[in-house]
Design an enzyme around this catalytic site. Sequence first.
Site, mmCIF file in Angstrom:
data_model
loop_
_atom_site.group_PDB
_atom_site.id
_atom_site.type_symbol
_atom_site.label_atom_id
_atom_site.label_comp_id
_atom_site.label_asym_id
_atom_site.label_seq_id
_atom_site.Cartn_x
_atom_site.Cartn_y
_atom_site.Cartn_z
ATOM 1 N N LYS A 55 0.803 -1.458 0.303
ATOM 2 C CA LYS A 55 0.276 -0.191 -0.262
ATOM 3 C C LYS A 55 0.964 0.906 0.354
ATOM 4 O O LYS A 55 0.469 2.529 0.957
ATOM 5 C CB LYS A 55 -1.110 -0.153 1.363
ATOM 6 C CG LYS A 55 -2.368 -1.017 1.393
ATOM 7 C CD LYS A 55 -2.661 -1.487 0.296
ATOM 8 C CE LYS A 55 -3.961 -0.162 -0.262
ATOM 9 N NZ LYS A 55 -4.410 -0.301 -1.318
ATOM 10 N N HIS A 88 6.519 -7.380 -3.070
ATOM 11 C CA HIS A 88 6.168 -6.472 -1.584
ATOM 12 C C HIS A 88 7.257 -6.765 -0.682
ATOM 13 O O HIS A 88 7.788 -6.247 0.359
ATOM 14 C CB HIS A 88 4.834 -6.203 -1.249
ATOM 15 C CG HIS A 88 3.888 -6.084 -1.234
ATOM 16 N ND1 HIS A 88 3.987 -5.209 -2.029
ATOM 17 C CD2 HIS A 88 2.867 -6.622 -1.682
ATOM 18 C CE1 HIS A 88 2.976 -4.167 -2.767
ATOM 19 N NE2 HIS A 88 2.257 -5.428 -2.348
ATOM 20 N N SER A 118 -3.398 3.451 5.638
ATOM 21 C CA SER A 118 -3.558 2.754 4.339
ATOM 22 C C SER A 118 -4.067 0.555 4.175
ATOM 23 O O SER A 118 -4.873 0.401 3.833
ATOM 24 C CB SER A 118 -3.440 3.069 2.935
ATOM 25 O OG SER A 118 -2.658 2.273 1.886
ATOM 26 N N TYR A 173 6.858 8.488 -2.492
ATOM 27 C CA TYR A 173 4.704 8.693 -3.243
ATOM 28 C C TYR A 173 4.731 9.956 -2.967
ATOM 29 O O TYR A 173 3.778 10.549 -3.290
ATOM 30 C CB TYR A 173 4.517 7.631 -1.256
ATOM 31 C CG TYR A 173 2.682 7.560 -1.872
ATOM 32 C CD1 TYR A 173 2.105 6.865 -2.871
ATOM 33 C CD2 TYR A 173 2.288 8.913 -1.105
ATOM 34 C CE1 TYR A 173 0.699 5.936 -2.677
ATOM 35 C CE2 TYR A 173 0.245 8.213 -1.886
ATOM 36 C CZ TYR A 173 0.153 7.529 -2.574
ATOM 37 O OH TYR A 173 -1.348 7.234 -2.493
ATOM 38 N N SER A 208 -3.571 9.047 -12.439
ATOM 39 C CA SER A 208 -3.590 10.559 -11.648
ATOM 40 C C SER A 208 -4.608 8.959 -10.813
ATOM 41 O O SER A 208 -5.386 8.428 -11.285
ATOM 42 C CB SER A 208 -4.865 11.465 -12.288
ATOM 43 O OG SER A 208 -6.099 10.643 -12.444
ATOM 44 N N MET A 212 -7.339 6.631 -12.603
ATOM 45 C CA MET A 212 -7.353 5.271 -11.687
ATOM 46 C C MET A 212 -7.693 4.163 -11.002
ATOM 47 O O MET A 212 -8.286 3.263 -11.617
ATOM 48 C CB MET A 212 -5.980 4.797 -11.421
ATOM 49 C CG MET A 212 -4.533 5.162 -12.095
ATOM 50 S SD MET A 212 -2.894 4.900 -11.545
ATOM 51 C CE MET A 212 -2.972 2.792 -10.691
ATOM 52 N N ARG A 237 -8.512 3.567 -2.068
ATOM 53 C CA ARG A 237 -9.599 4.078 -1.116
ATOM 54 C C ARG A 237 -9.336 5.928 -1.301
ATOM 55 O O ARG A 237 -10.469 6.206 -1.532
ATOM 56 C CB ARG A 237 -8.590 3.626 0.383
ATOM 57 C CG ARG A 237 -9.926 3.942 0.873
ATOM 58 C CD ARG A 237 -9.714 3.472 2.911
ATOM 59 N NE ARG A 237 -8.409 4.125 2.503
ATOM 60 C CZ ARG A 237 -8.223 5.330 3.661
ATOM 61 N NH1 ARG A 237 -8.678 5.323 4.166
ATOM 62 N NH2 ARG A 237 -6.455 5.418 4.163
ATOM 63 N N GLY A 239 -6.157 7.708 -2.004
ATOM 64 C CA GLY A 239 -4.289 7.853 -2.119
ATOM 65 C C GLY A 239 -4.409 9.768 -1.874
ATOM 66 O O GLY A 239 -3.072 10.311 -3.036
#
Length: 275
Positions: A55, A88, A118, A173, A208, A212, A237, A239
């Site tokens: 996440k 991950h 998240s 991020y 974006s 998405m 959810r 972002g």
Amino acid sequence: MELDYHPELRDLTIRRPQLKLLEDVPSPDWVVDNWETVKNFQAKPDDLLIATYPKAGSTWMQEIVDLISQNGIELIEKMAFPRVIKTHLPIQLVPKSFWEQDCKAIIVARNAKDSLVSYFHFHRTCHLVPEPGAWREFFQRFMNGKVSRGSWYDHVKGWWEAKDKHRILFLFYEDIKENPRREILKVAEFMEKVLEEDVIEKIVHLSSFKVMKDNPMANYTTVPMDIMDQNISRFMRKGEVGDWKNHFTVSQNEDFDEHYERQMGHSSLKFRNVL
């Protein structure tokens, strides 16, 4: 392609997994029980690895990479070489063949507080990970590294320390949210792709969060509900940066900051302050 996911294991849909230790990293039992398959994965020199803590933007980065590869056209279903492989896994568990083949890797790291929030909601939704329990319980387990995929701290520090030993692009991020065009150009340069201006703008648009979130290829709405029940919480959810403020109590924030300083105070890896 996701390195450590086995969709053919249909029995996973009837129960939540238990966590087992995989070289000291808590992992779902279905990963541990099939570890030899992952460990022996044979990478090819032009494979591109995308690695994040869960996440933290792996699906987002995969969309960006796919769009760059296809010059702004959404990726066709059948993947041709070079392969884009998402994982991950922490650095120490990545199959050795990736480094033997000198593969490139893109790492996306997200600040710990938003990652925690998240990941909590993802656990509520996804049956491939254990039940999260109450927020306060998950909060403590996350800090102690007792959640699926292990410690956020160990994960981000491990990849950060490896970035000068391998062909690794380490991104944040929060930087992608702040200026997607700038970060997309970094990815394109890393992939040795030259993009026309109109293609860059198309990639910014198609990757974006708004686009998405409505794209079945990215929002996981095609995944059966017995694996991921998005009536509980959407896979994509919010972002946002700073959503942790809607979840942390004052006391939790103080405890987390103190713990964070003990874990990260001596590392050269610095996330922008999320206060």
